[in-house]
Design a protein around this motif. Structure first.
Motif, PDB file in Angstrom:
ATOM      1  N   PHE A 101     -32.552  93.929  84.724  1.00 29.25           N
ATOM      2  CA  PHE A 101     -33.876  93.348  84.518  1.00 29.25           C
ATOM      3  C   PHE A 101     -34.188  93.219  83.024  1.00 29.25           C
ATOM      4  CE2 PHE A 101     -35.183  94.320  88.988  1.00 29.25           C
ATOM      5  CZ  PHE A 101     -35.667  93.048  89.286  1.00 29.25           C
ATOM      6  N   ARG A 102     -33.784  94.210  82.258  1.00 29.11           N
ATOM      7  CA  ARG A 102     -34.025  94.147  80.816  1.00 29.11           C
ATOM      8  C   ARG A 102     -33.264  92.980  80.180  1.00 29.11           C
ATOM      9  NH1 ARG A 102     -33.663  99.891  81.486  1.00 29.11           N
ATOM     10  NH2 ARG A 102     -35.703 100.871  81.135  1.00 29.11           N
ATOM     11  N   LEU A 103     -32.008  92.812  80.613  1.00 25.05           N
ATOM     12  CA  LEU A 103     -31.214  91.699  80.095  1.00 25.05           C
ATOM     13  C   LEU A 103     -31.808  90.359  80.514  1.00 25.05           C
ATOM     14  CD1 LEU A 103     -27.467  92.754  80.560  1.00 25.05           C
ATOM     15  CD2 LEU A 103     -28.674  92.319  78.412  1.00 25.05           C
ATOM     16  N   TYR A 104     -32.220  90.281  81.776  1.00 25.56           N
ATOM     17  CA  TYR A 104     -32.726  89.011  82.291  1.00 25.56           C
ATOM     18  C   TYR A 104     -34.031  88.611  81.615  1.00 25.56           C
ATOM     19  CZ  TYR A 104     -33.985  85.286  85.482  1.00 25.56           C
ATOM     20  OH  TYR A 104     -34.321  84.055  86.010  1.00 25.56           O
ATOM     21  N   SER A 105     -34.846  89.583  81.252  1.00 26.74           N
ATOM     22  CA  SER A 105     -36.105  89.277  80.571  1.00 26.74           C
ATOM     23  C   SER A 105     -35.870  88.654  79.202  1.00 26.74           C
ATOM     24  CB  SER A 105     -36.953  90.541  80.426  1.00 26.74           C
ATOM     25  OG  SER A 105     -36.318  91.470  79.559  1.00 26.74           O
ATOM     26  N   LYS A 106     -34.674  88.879  78.648  1.00 27.70           N
ATOM     27  CA  LYS A 106     -34.374  88.359  77.309  1.00 27.70           C
ATOM     28  C   LYS A 106     -33.766  86.957  77.339  1.00 27.70           C
ATOM     29  CE  LYS A 106     -33.619  92.957  75.327  1.00 27.70           C
ATOM     30  NZ  LYS A 106     -32.623  93.874  74.703  1.00 27.70           N
ATOM     31  N   ARG A 136     -28.734  83.019  84.655  1.00 21.06           N
ATOM     32  CA  ARG A 136     -28.758  82.756  86.097  1.00 21.06           C
ATOM     33  C   ARG A 136     -27.821  83.687  86.872  1.00 21.06           C
ATOM     34  NH1 ARG A 136     -28.814  76.727  88.421  1.00 21.06           N
ATOM     35  NH2 ARG A 136     -30.797  76.893  87.299  1.00 21.06           N
ATOM     36  N   GLU A 137     -26.712  84.057  86.270  1.00 21.74           N
ATOM     37  CA  GLU A 137     -25.782  84.972  86.944  1.00 21.74           C
ATOM     38  C   GLU A 137     -26.430  86.339  87.164  1.00 21.74           C
ATOM     39  OE1 GLU A 137     -22.242  85.137  84.625  1.00 21.74           O
ATOM     40  OE2 GLU A 137     -21.715  83.036  84.964  1.00 21.74           O
ATOM     41  N   ILE A 138     -27.197  86.780  86.179  1.00 20.14           N
ATOM     42  CA  ILE A 138     -27.911  88.053  86.332  1.00 20.14           C
ATOM     43  C   ILE A 138     -28.953  87.925  87.444  1.00 20.14           C
ATOM     44  CG2 ILE A 138     -29.447  89.706  85.206  1.00 20.14           C
ATOM     45  CD1 ILE A 138     -28.160  89.009  82.562  1.00 20.14           C
ATOM     46  N   ARG A 139     -29.665  86.796  87.450  1.00 20.89           N
ATOM     47  CA  ARG A 139     -30.674  86.599  88.491  1.00 20.89           C
ATOM     48  C   ARG A 139     -30.048  86.606  89.886  1.00 20.89           C
ATOM     49  NH1 ARG A 139     -34.048  81.075  89.150  1.00 20.89           N
ATOM     50  NH2 ARG A 139     -32.061  80.488  90.103  1.00 20.89           N
ATOM     51  N   ASN A 140     -28.864  85.998  90.019  1.00 28.16           N
ATOM     52  CA  ASN A 140     -28.197  85.983  91.319  1.00 28.16           C
ATOM     53  C   ASN A 140     -27.842  87.385  91.787  1.00 28.16           C
ATOM     54  OD1 ASN A 140     -28.369  83.200  91.405  1.00 28.16           O
ATOM     55  ND2 ASN A 140     -26.290  82.865  90.650  1.00 28.16           N
TER      56      ASN A 140
END
Length: 257
Positions: free
Chosen positions: A19-24, A28-32
């Motif tokens: 979540f921390r990475l995705y907020s930055k 899309r791969e992280i979101r998946n």
């Protein structure tokens, strides 16, 4: 090859770190990966609306989209657990879908909204007084006339005209026969039996307090504050136990996938 390697790394990462990475960077791969990890929540909440006149697949799709909305809006730095943040979003989108799309007859929005308030009032008053509320009780609680309550309750049949689980109301000797019993259909309840068995088996791993919280939150739609008052404990304790139960449920679900 680099994308495959990255995906593998994401799968091994802690959810909070993702979540921390995705907020930055909104990768899309992280979101998946985040979606896959929380589909159990979509499945659990969507199943609460089975047999309400809509195909489960449609409800599941709405809930899945709501999960994506929740992931996009979630801010881990605020300290909330994602499951606690996402649940109201998913449930809200499902209820909105029912309110806006599923009415069989064209009913004024005013009556639709009043019907929703009546349903919520029924649940609240039943929990508070331990008995089925009268029309007058509902009208007093909402702050409208009994005539308005009766009008909305009658109009609600446009939402679900006749339940297939209702009595056939004929002159046969067996009064327990329902309308659905008279409709020939392919047997498709095995998955429901499996899901019921899964939930029952899961509850065996919980203690008495956890079972009550699990049933009250996910089957009776009670708020944390109401449960806290009933148990005479703090709402923070209820919240902590709920997170613990959800973590257990997730692990059990993944183990049985």
């Amino acid at each position: 090859m680099k994308n495959v390697a990255n995906a593998t790394n994401y799968l091994d990462m802690d959810t909070k770190d993702l979540f921390r990475l995705y907020s930055k960077d909104k990768n899309r791969e992280i979101r998946n990966v985040l979606i896959e990890r929380h589909l159990y929540l979509v499945n659990l909440l969507a199943k609460k609306y089975i047999n309400k006149g809509v195909d489960f697949e449609d409800i599941y799709q709405v809930a899945s989209l709501a999960l994506i909305y929740a992931i996009e809006r979630y801010d881990i730095e605020k300290g909330f657990e994602f499951s606690s943040f996402a649940t109201p979003t998913i449930v809200g989108e499902i209820k909105k879908y029912f309110r806006d799309k599923v009415w069989t007859l064209r009913v004024p929005r005013r009556v639709q909204e009043l019907s929703k308030k009546i349903s919520e009032a029924k649940v609240f008053l039943e929990q508070k007084n331990k008995k089925h509320p009268k029309v007058k009780d509902i009208a007093d609680h909402i702050g409208c006339s009994e005539e308005d309550v009766l009008e909305a309750m009658e109009a609600s049949y446009g939402y679900q005209p006749i339940s297939l689980d209702s009595s056939s109301n004929d002159d046969s000797e067996d009064k327990d026969i329902t309308l659905i019993d008279k409709i020939g259909q392919e047997e498709n309840n095995f998955s429901n039996i499996e899901n019921k068995d899964f939930v029952n088996k899961f509850m065996e791993s919980l203690n008495e307090l956890e079972v009550k919280i699990f049933k009250d939150r996910f089957f009776l739609d009670k708020t944390q504050s109401i449960i806290a008052k009933e148990l005479e404990i703090s709402q923070m304790t209820v919240s902590r136990l709920e997170r613990k139960i959800i973590d257990k449920l997730k692990k059990e679900y993944e183990k049985n996938m």
